[in-house]
Structures are given as C-alpha cells and as structure tokens.
Design a protein around this motif. Structure first.
Motif, PDB file in Angstrom:
ATOM      1  N   UNK A   1       0.847  -1.194   0.000  1.00  0.00           N
ATOM      2  CA  UNK A   1       0.000   0.000   0.000  1.00  0.00           C
ATOM      3  C   UNK A   1       0.882   1.243   0.000  1.00  0.00           C
ATOM      4  N   UNK A   2       0.645   2.127  -0.943  1.00  0.00           N
ATOM      5  CA  UNK A   2       1.417   3.365  -1.023  1.00  0.00           C
ATOM      6  C   UNK A   2       0.972   4.347   0.055  1.00  0.00           C
ATOM      7  N   UNK A   7       3.093  10.175  -1.433  1.00  0.00           N
ATOM      8  CA  UNK A   7       2.610  10.449  -2.790  1.00  0.00           C
ATOM      9  C   UNK A   7       2.475  11.958  -3.003  1.00  0.00           C
ATOM     10  N   UNK A   8       1.930  12.656  -1.986  1.00  0.00           N
ATOM     11  CA  UNK A   8       1.798  14.109  -2.097  1.00  0.00           C
ATOM     12  C   UNK A   8       3.178  14.775  -2.187  1.00  0.00           C
ATOM     13  N   UNK A  40       8.958   5.778  -0.650  1.00  0.00           N
ATOM     14  CA  UNK A  40       7.878   5.590  -1.610  1.00  0.00           C
ATOM     15  C   UNK A  40       8.328   4.666  -2.750  1.00  0.00           C
ATOM     16  N   UNK A  41       9.594   4.840  -3.195  1.00  0.00           N
ATOM     17  CA  UNK A  41      10.127   3.960  -4.236  1.00  0.00           C
ATOM     18  C   UNK A  41      10.189   2.518  -3.748  1.00  0.00           C
ATOM     19  N   UNK A  42      10.509   2.330  -2.475  1.00  0.00           N
ATOM     20  CA  UNK A  42      10.533   0.980  -1.901  1.00  0.00           C
ATOM     21  C   UNK A  42       9.134   0.385  -1.887  1.00  0.00           C
ATOM     22  N   UNK A  43       8.115   1.218  -1.534  1.00  0.00           N
ATOM     23  CA  UNK A  43       6.719   0.747  -1.538  1.00  0.00           C
ATOM     24  C   UNK A  43       6.255   0.410  -2.958  1.00  0.00           C
ATOM     25  N   UNK A  44       6.709   1.213  -3.928  1.00  0.00           N
ATOM     26  CA  UNK A  44       6.309   0.994  -5.321  1.00  0.00           C
ATOM     27  C   UNK A  44       7.077  -0.151  -5.967  1.00  0.00           C
TER      28      UNK A  44
END
Length: 306
Positions: A1-2, A7-8, A40-44
């Motif tokens: 889950x991002x 993201x913002x 965020x890159x790790x989550x994606x």
C-alpha cells in the motif's frame, strides 16, 4: 500500500522540478524529502525519479503515481467544499418524522421557514404512527421526529433525547345545533347521556375519552368509530354524536362544528421533537429544532389571542 503523504511529496517534487525546491515549499529539509521519496520507491518496488545533471525527471511509474495523486487531491478539495456547504446549511439532507395532527399544523410552519432559509437542503418527511416514528429514529432513517405523550403515559426511552415544544389540550366537539354549542366551556358530567364519535383502532384519543368519562362517573356510549379527524368532525356535524380531539387536530374546524374547552382540567398531550441521544446532530437538524420551537411559540401565541 502506497503512503498517501509520500505520494503528495512526490507531487511537490514533480511540480517544483527538484527535491530542494520541493523541500523549501513544504518547509522540510532536503534530506527529509529525499528519505520520503526513497521510502515511496521501496513501496512501489521501482524507481520513481531519474536524476540527471540538469535535474530530475519522473519515470513512467512516477508519472502514474503523480496522475493518481492529483485525482486524489481533486477529490479531497471537493470533499472540503462539500463539507463547507453542509456546515453552512447550503447542501445536505434532513429526514423528519411526524404524526398526522402535527403534520397538518405545526410541521408546515417549520418546513416553510426551513426551505426559505436553507433551500439547498433536501428535506424529506415521514408520517406515521408512534412506534413507526421511534423505529425510524433508531434505524437512522430519520434524524428528528415529532412525537407526543400524555402525563399518564410518558415516553421513557433512554435512547432518545426530547425537546418539549408545546402542550396540546383536549377540546370537546359538538354540532353547531347542539344544546351546549353556545357555551364557553362544558363539564364532562354534562355529557353523560350523549352518544360519542370515537377514534377507532385503539387510538390514544379513545383512551383519553375513557379516562375523562371515568372522571365523570360514566362509560361513553359509542355511535361511530372514526379513522381520522375528518370523519370525526363530519359525524359530529351531522349530530351523530359528540367527540373530543386535540386542539392541533381541529385548527380548521368545519363550519357546522364547535370546539369548546372543558370546564375541568383538560387532558393535555406534550408535543415533542426527538432524536437519538448518541447521534451527533447535523447543522440542518439543529436548525430544524430551533425552527420547531419558534413555530410552537407562534401557535401558542395565536391560541392566546383567540
């Protein structure tokens, strides 16, 4: 889950063209923003930014996240605007329950004022019997409901909160040709030998009549069982019998019927507006309660002037 906050942050980086500029706009350090993007890159599971000598560029994955984040921001702005409309009573809905005699007397005054001041609110009204009205409150089908009770049968429901609006006394109804039609008040004992038009279907007014006649020392003799107050007045008007009714039920009497106060203490029902105790009332419901109280005061002032 991002993570939506990250993201913002990516959106700000894309908007300002660099991590340093985004950090300045957000009031963060450059290191903090870089850490958020890395997480965020790790989550994606893939890179979101490509670093070049002249700055950074979004990868395809980064552009996808930014696109969806912008949609989320649009929805959040719309939600904020809608909440502001509801808070300002410019949007939303309100469902109110009522019983017939209040629905034909008190409630129209409330609705007229409410729609004048809050035309953006979608107003719905449910008319029903007592048990149905209470059930609708419990099921949250209505937010408010007009209810009533008598002193010998007080409402005592711990799930509900009540606001007392007004008292509604019982009046005697007789034909304009009745021997007592010109009286200013009548004692119940004077009606011992009369025939009575009685509300059918175990109606509360039938119980009120029984109590009144017991006080007068007699049992009423029924000549007609009526299913609404229109029938009551019609049968009284053609001298089939006398009757009783709450004052709110006969605000518009037939020309051949007289409504006369009781000389002795008249049974009164309380007119109430109720809501679930645990429910946080909407601004629309709060406004409606205020208007109910004001309308009840106007009715009582009108009665006092007559």
């Amino acid at each position: 889950m991002l993570d939506t906050t990250r993201m913002f942050t990516l959106c700000e980086v894309a908007k300002h063209g660099s991590i340093t500029a985004a950090a300045a706009a957000l009031g963060y350090t450059t290191s903090a923003v870089s850490q958020q993007i890395a997480k965020l890159e790790k989550e994606a599971g893939q890179p979101l930014l490509e670093r070049h000598a002249r700055g950074i560029m979004l990868t395809d994955a980064g552009r996808s996240i930014v696109k969806h984040t912008e949609r989320i921001l649009i929805e959040l702005e719309a939600a904020d605007a809608e909440l502001a409309e509801i808070q300002g009573l410019r949007a939303g809905e309100l469902a109110i329950g009522t019983f017939p005699t209040a629905g034909s007397s008190l409630l129209p005054l409330v609705i007229k004022e409410f729609k004048t001041h809050h035309p953006g609110i979608d107003l719905r009204v449910l008319s029903g019997r007592f048990a149905q009205l209470v059930d609708s409150l419990r099921r949250r089908e209505t937010e408010l409901s007009l209810l009533w009770d008598y002193e010998w049968n007080r409402i005592d429901d711990p799930l509900l909160t009540y606001h007392h609006l007004m008292n509604d006394p019982t009046l005697l109804l007789v034909s304009e040709k009745h021997r007592l039609a010109d009286r200013e008040s009548i004692r119940i004992t004077e009606l011992r030998d009369e025939s009575w038009v009685v509300r059918a279907d175990d109606h509360p007014v039938a119980h009120t009549l029984e109590r009144l006649c017991q006080q007068g020392g007699f049992t009423p003799r029924t000549s007609f069982l009526a299913h609404d107050y229109g029938e009551v007045q019609a049968m009284v008007g053609v001298e089939l019998g006398v009757s009783i009714a709450p004052r709110l039920a006969v605000l518009n009497p037939r020309p051949d019927v007289r409504s006369i106060p009781l000389a002795t203490r008249s049974p009164q029902r309380r007119i109430l507006v109720a809501h679930l105790t645990e429910r946080r009332l909407s601004p629309a419901a709060q406004a409606a309660i205020t208007l109910c109280m004001a309308a009840a005061r106007r009715l009582e002032e009108g009665f006092a002037d007559t």
